[in-house]
Design an enzyme around this catalytic site. Structure first.
Site, short mmCIF file in Angstrom:
data_model
loop_
_atom_site.label_atom_id
_atom_site.label_comp_id
_atom_site.label_asym_id
_atom_site.label_seq_id
_atom_site.Cartn_x
_atom_site.Cartn_y
_atom_site.Cartn_z
N HIS A 29 0.87 -1.20 0.09
CA HIS A 29 -0.05 0.04 -0.14
C HIS A 29 0.99 1.38 0.13
CE1 HIS A 29 -3.29 -2.48 2.21
NE2 HIS A 29 -3.47 -2.80 0.70
N HIS A 89 5.28 7.77 5.60
CA HIS A 89 5.07 7.16 4.58
C HIS A 89 4.86 7.99 3.20
CE1 HIS A 89 1.17 7.59 6.39
NE2 HIS A 89 0.69 7.52 5.21
N HIS A 108 2.85 8.70 -0.90
CA HIS A 108 1.78 8.43 -1.95
C HIS A 108 2.41 9.12 -3.00
CE1 HIS A 108 -1.15 7.24 1.10
NE2 HIS A 108 -0.62 7.84 1.93
N HIS A 132 3.61 11.61 4.21
CA HIS A 132 2.80 11.89 5.23
C HIS A 132 3.57 11.65 6.44
CE1 HIS A 132 -1.24 11.42 2.88
NE2 HIS A 132 -0.58 12.55 2.63
N THR A 181 -6.66 8.68 5.39
CA THR A 181 -6.96 8.27 3.88
C THR A 181 -6.73 7.04 3.44
OG1 THR A 181 -4.71 8.39 2.93
CG2 THR A 181 -5.61 10.72 3.57
N THR A 182 -6.89 5.98 4.17
CA THR A 182 -7.10 4.52 4.08
C THR A 182 -7.97 4.08 5.02
OG1 THR A 182 -5.19 4.09 5.48
CG2 THR A 182 -4.51 4.81 3.37
#
Length: 244
Positions: free
Chosen positions: A84, A109, A111, A128, A195-196
């Protein structure tokens, strides 16, 4: 409130550490973002929530927010590509003050492309930095990356990326995170969510106004490491104010 906040932090750390532990979700196909709320009854907030992230940051309200005073002393513990995202877990060292509270970095992490937009603009990469206070409430500092000069800290991370998915590699080193943050520490602030899945709300979002540069080659390597886009689509504001 403490139990709810502790659960929120636990959920975030759980999905970023072990993607396989939870029901399967993804960014495409039948398990894509528009279906997250249907995959698990505990994820219904993904579809029904009114304070969801990410958003397109437009027309912020002037709040004269002071710049963040960040303390950089990150000791990385582990790095993992869990299918992810690429996540680095850290020791409880990096922190900043907000709302008269101390917020401590737990993990960060990536994105690609960016999840949040600024005035309609998307960016190749968004970082993030997830912080928690003493009540385990969450604040996320988001930094956008744009093509430009090579980035020292990003290069360090690229050099230790695990080759295999779900391979957690122990790290015992200091990361000089200064180059992952802009010189100008002013930001946009709004209330949002993870956001997950489970898309839990009550997260303070601080999106840095100024992006940070990384080379085209670095951005390409990172995108290739993620293997697919991992950005949730933009969510409606539902009357929320963005302050800067």
């Amino acid at each position: 409130m403490r139990n709810k906040s502790t659960a929120l932090l636990g959920l975030l750390l759980a999905w970023t550490t072990s993607a396989a532990a939870a029901p399967h979700w993804s960014y495409e196909g039948q398990t894509s973002p528009e279906n997250w709320g249907k995959l698990n009854e505990q994820w219904q907030t993904c579809n029904a929530g009114k304070y969801q992230s990410p958003i397109d940051i437009r027309n912020p309200v002037a709040g004269n927010l002071p710049p963040l005073d960040l303390n950089f002393s990150t000791h990385a513990k582990t790095i993992i590509n869990n299918g992810h995202t690429v996540q680095i877990a850290v020791e409880d060292e990096d922190d900043f003050k907000l709302d008269e509270q101390r917020w401590v970095l737990k993990q960060f992490h990536f994105h690609a492309p960016s999840e949040n937009h600024i005035n309609g603009q998307s960016f190749p990469l968004e970082i993030h930095f997830v912080h928690a206070n003493s009540e385990d409430e969450l604040a996320v500092i988001a930094v956008m990356m744009t093509p430009g000069k090579a980035n020292t800290a990003l290069e360090t991370i690229l050099n230790v990326l695990p080759e295999q998915e779900n391979q957690e590699v122990p790290l015992n080193q200091k990361f000089a995170l200064e180059s992952l943050f802009p010189q100008d520490k002013h930001y946009y602030r709004f209330s949002g969510s993870l956001t997950t899945p489970p898309c839990s709300e009550g997260v303070i979002w601080l999106v840095m106004k100024q992006p940070v540069e990384a080379s085209e080659a670095q951005l390409k390597r990172f995108t290739e490491a993620l293997r697919h886009s991992n950005n949730r689509p933009l969510q409606p504001l539902h009357g929320r104010q963005i302050v800067h």
